[in-house]
Design an enzyme around this catalytic site. Structure first.
Site, mmCIF file in Angstrom:
data_model
loop_
_atom_site.group_PDB
_atom_site.id
_atom_site.type_symbol
_atom_site.label_atom_id
_atom_site.label_comp_id
_atom_site.label_asym_id
_atom_site.label_seq_id
_atom_site.Cartn_x
_atom_site.Cartn_y
_atom_site.Cartn_z
ATOM 1 C CG LEU A 222 -2.186 5.455 4.444
ATOM 2 C CD1 LEU A 222 -2.476 4.401 5.513
ATOM 3 C CD2 LEU A 222 -0.786 6.021 4.616
ATOM 4 N N GLY B 198 -1.916 4.949 -4.482
ATOM 5 C CA GLY B 198 -1.928 3.803 -5.370
ATOM 6 C C GLY B 198 -0.805 3.709 -6.382
ATOM 7 C CE1 TYR C 76 0.394 2.028 4.144
ATOM 8 C CE2 TYR C 76 0.603 -0.305 4.664
ATOM 9 C CZ TYR C 76 0.778 1.025 5.010
ATOM 10 O OH TYR C 76 1.339 1.354 6.226
ATOM 11 C CB CYS C 77 1.718 3.958 -1.677
ATOM 12 S SG CYS C 77 0.738 3.992 -3.199
ATOM 13 C CG ASN C 78 0.365 8.722 1.000
ATOM 14 O OD1 ASN C 78 -0.017 8.346 2.102
ATOM 15 N ND2 ASN C 78 1.466 9.432 0.831
#
Length: 255
Positions: A240, A217, A213-215
């Site tokens: 996230l 995508g 995951y990241c902020n």
């Protein structure tokens, strides 16, 4: 006295038998020995300096067609006998093999077959294609290289349930930068930044589901693609920002 002599004779015979068995076993041990390895930087320099050697892509033909290292030839493990003529006639010529990273055994399998065929100067580029690509080194990309993939996503609710009920079956990976991770991440996540994801992916077990995951995508999509190239069988993506919008907590850590 005769019994002592018989005992000594029997002991010597047993020792000789043991030594003969060990001598017979030694070629097997030698055949299983690891190959010499070469780093990404050294291999890059070898290509830039136009050194004479043969570079072998041991992945599947489909993977080779999508993208491969410059000057590489394709010899997949299952097609070695059919393609052995592509190797140099000189059995002492340098040959470098690569596949999809440290957890991919294809390069060693093909190198072992080359050794059985009499080749003696064999080296493995253990980091493989994903790390080479990650470092921005030259590749030959086919028409399918930039094709967008569909990721398997977990919603915040699904991810929360997995972390509560099945967390031992998954590894949650935050692929943002270290300072972003410290400012707030999902509890239980480990941090492997997207820029060095392939190079550091060796800590991720292939027997578990990997959730990246990241902020928003973008970086987790990049990590997802790298995991595909590294042949991880169970990969998922989460966002996230969506986790936070759902009201679920994040935790902080020190740099």
């Amino acid at each position: 006295m005769k019994s002592i002599t018989r005992f000594i004779g029997s002991s010597v015979l047993s020792l000789l038998t043991l030594l003969l068995l060990l001598a017979a076993a030694m070629p097997v041990f030698a055949a299983d020995a690891d190959f010499k390895t070469v780093s990404s930087e050294v291999l890059r320099d070898m290509l830039e300096e136009k050194r004479v050697f043969t570079l072998v892509d041991a992945r599947t033909n489909d993977e080779y067609q999508v993208a491969h290292l410059v000057n590489a030839i394709s010899i997949p493990d299952k097609e070695f006998d059919k393609n052995i003529a592509l190797l140099p006639r000189d059995k002492g010529a340098l040959i470098v093999f690569y596949c999809n990273g440290v957890k991919c055994g294809k390069s060693k399998k093909v190198a072992a077959k080359a050794r059985e065929a009499g080749y003696t100067n064999l080296t493995v580029y253990a980091d493989g294609f994903p790390v080479w690509e990650e470092k921005g080194y030259p590749i030959v990309a086919g028409p399918e290289y930039a094709k967008k993939i569909e990721t398997t996503k977990f919603t915040p609710a699904q991810l929360k349930q997995i972390l509560a009920e099945k967390k031992d079956a998954y590894v949650l990976v935050d692929v943002r930068d270290e300072f972003e991770f410290a400012e707030g991440h999902i509890e239980g996540a480990i941090n492997i930044p997207a820029e060095t994801f392939a190079a550091k992916s060796g800590v991720l077990p292939k027997g578990k589901g990997i959730i990246v995951y990241c902020n928003s995508g973008g970086r987790s999509y990049s990590a997802y693609r790298k995991l595909m190239k590294l042949a991880y069988p169970s990969i998922f993506q989460s966002i996230l920002a969506e986790w936070k919008e759902a009201g679920f907590p994040v935790v902080k850590s020190k740099l």
